[in-house]
Scaffold this active site. Structure first.
Site, PDB file in Angstrom:
ATOM      1  CG  ASP A  35      -5.842   0.544 -15.816  1.00 35.21           C
ATOM      2  OD1 ASP A  35      -6.645   1.502 -15.849  1.00 35.21           O
ATOM      3  OD2 ASP A  35      -4.827   0.493 -16.538  1.00 35.21           O
ATOM      4  CE  LYS A  56      -0.529  -2.222  -5.896  1.00 33.34           C
ATOM      5  NZ  LYS A  56       0.080  -1.051  -5.252  1.00 33.34           N
ATOM      6  CG  MET A 171       2.402   7.128 -16.128  1.00 32.68           C
ATOM      7  SD  MET A 171       2.384   5.588 -17.084  1.00 32.68           S
ATOM      8  CE  MET A 171       3.304   6.077 -18.544  1.00 32.68           C
TER       9      MET A 171
END
Length: 260
Positions: A35, A56, A171
Site C-alpha cells: 500500500d 487505496k 493511526m
C-alpha cells in the site's frame, strides 16, 4: 509447486531503515504487494513491473483484506516469491496476524520479517524516548483506528490513564479529540505533555507538541495529518532539551543527501 509469501516490515519510511533481509527479499521477489505506507522512496526503488498496489484505489475505494488474502494465495500457487510489504512492523497493527493465519490455513509457506515500528522510531527520531528511568517504566501501544465492525471500543483508556507510563497511539490523528477527552475524564493530568510526529524519518517529518488539554488545537493549527503517531506522557516533555541539536543534525543530513 508453491511459492513463499514473506510478510515484510518496511520500517517507518526512511529507506536506510529497511533491514538487510527486507532489502534482499525485495530484490529477489517476483511480486510485491504493497500500500502507500512504506513511502515513495522505498516504493520507488522497486521495479514497477513487479509492484501491485493493494492499498487505496482511485475514487477512495480500498482493496479489501479478503482480496489481499486471496491474491497472496493465488500468486504463491503460481510458484511466485511474494513480498507482502507493510509499513513499520507487520505484526504491530498491520494485520500481519490475519494474513499469517490465512496463509497457514491454505498451506502456503510463509515467513515473517520484522521491521522497525514507528511506535518506537517515531518518538526516537523526534527526541522522545518511549521509556525513561525518570519518567516512564512502561509503554502501551494503542491503535487509534479499530475495526469499524466492532460494536464498542476494546481500548480501556481509563486503565491506560492509571498506568503512569507512556501511551503511544498509532493511526490516531483523526480520533485525537475523542481519546484525549477520555484520558482527561479518567483523571489524567490536563498538563500532561503530548507530541504528534507526522511522517517520522521521512524528509517531510514534522513534530508538534502540546498538552493533553491543548493538543487538539495544536494539531489543527499545525495542520498535522496522517500518517502520524501520538506520544502521551512525561517523556514528551523533555524534547526541548535536544530539539535544536536534532533539527540541526537533520538539516545537515538533508543537505548532504541533496549534494550527492
Amino acid at each position: 509447486m508453491t511459492g513463499t509469501v514473506y510478510l515484510v516490515g518496511s520500517g517507518p519510511g526512511d529507506p536506510e531503515l529497511l533491514t538487510v533481509k527486507a532489502r534482499r527479499l525485495l530484490d529477489a521477489a517476483d511480486v510485491v504487494l504493497h500500500d502507500k505506507l512504506p513511502g515513495p522512496e522505498i516504493l520507488g526503488e522497486i521495479p514497477e513491473d513487479k509492484r501491485e498496489d493493494v492499498g487505496k484505489r482511485a475514487g477512495g475505494e480500498r482493496t479489501s483484506q479478503a482480496e489481499i488474502n486471496e491474491r497472496m494465495v493465488e500468486l504463491a500457487r503460481e510458484d511466485k516469491s511474494v513480498v507482502r510489504l507493510k509499513g513499520g512492523d507487520p505484526m504491530v497493527f498491520g494485520r500481519g496476524g490475519e494474513e499469517l493465519r490465512h496463509l497457514a490455513a491454505h498451506d502456503v509457506p510463509v515467513e515473517v520479517v520484522p521491521g522497525v515500528t514507528s511506535a518506537v522510531a517515531g518518538g526516537a527520531v523526534a527526541g522522545i524516548p518511549v521509556t525513561d528511568r525518570e519518567h516512564a517504566s512502561s509503554v502501551s501501544f494503542v491503535t487509534g483506528h479499530e475495526d469499524p465492525t466492532k460494536v464498542e471500543s476494546s481500548v480501556d483508556w481509563a486503565a491506560l490513564a492509571a498506568t503512569g507510563g507512556t501511551i503511544v497511539v498509532l493511526m490516531g490523528v483523526g480520533k485525537l479529540p475523542e481519546y484525549t477527552a477520555e484520558l482527561r475524564d479518567a483523571g489524567m493530568d490536563r498538563t500532561k505533555p503530548v507530541a504528534l510526529v507526522e511522517r517520522a524519518t521521512r524528509p517531510e517529518q514534522r513534530v508538534a507538541t502540546g498538552t493533553l488539554e491543548s493538543i487538539v488545537d495544536v494539531r489543527d493549527e499545525a495542520g498535522i495529518e496522517p500518517p502520524a503517531i501520538t506520544v502521551i506522557g512525561d517523556v514528551a516533555g523533555d524534547r526541548d532539551a535536544v530539539v535544536e541539536w536534532l533539527e540541526n543534525e537533520r538539516r545537515g543530513e538533508q543537505a548532504d543527501a541533496r549534494s550527492e
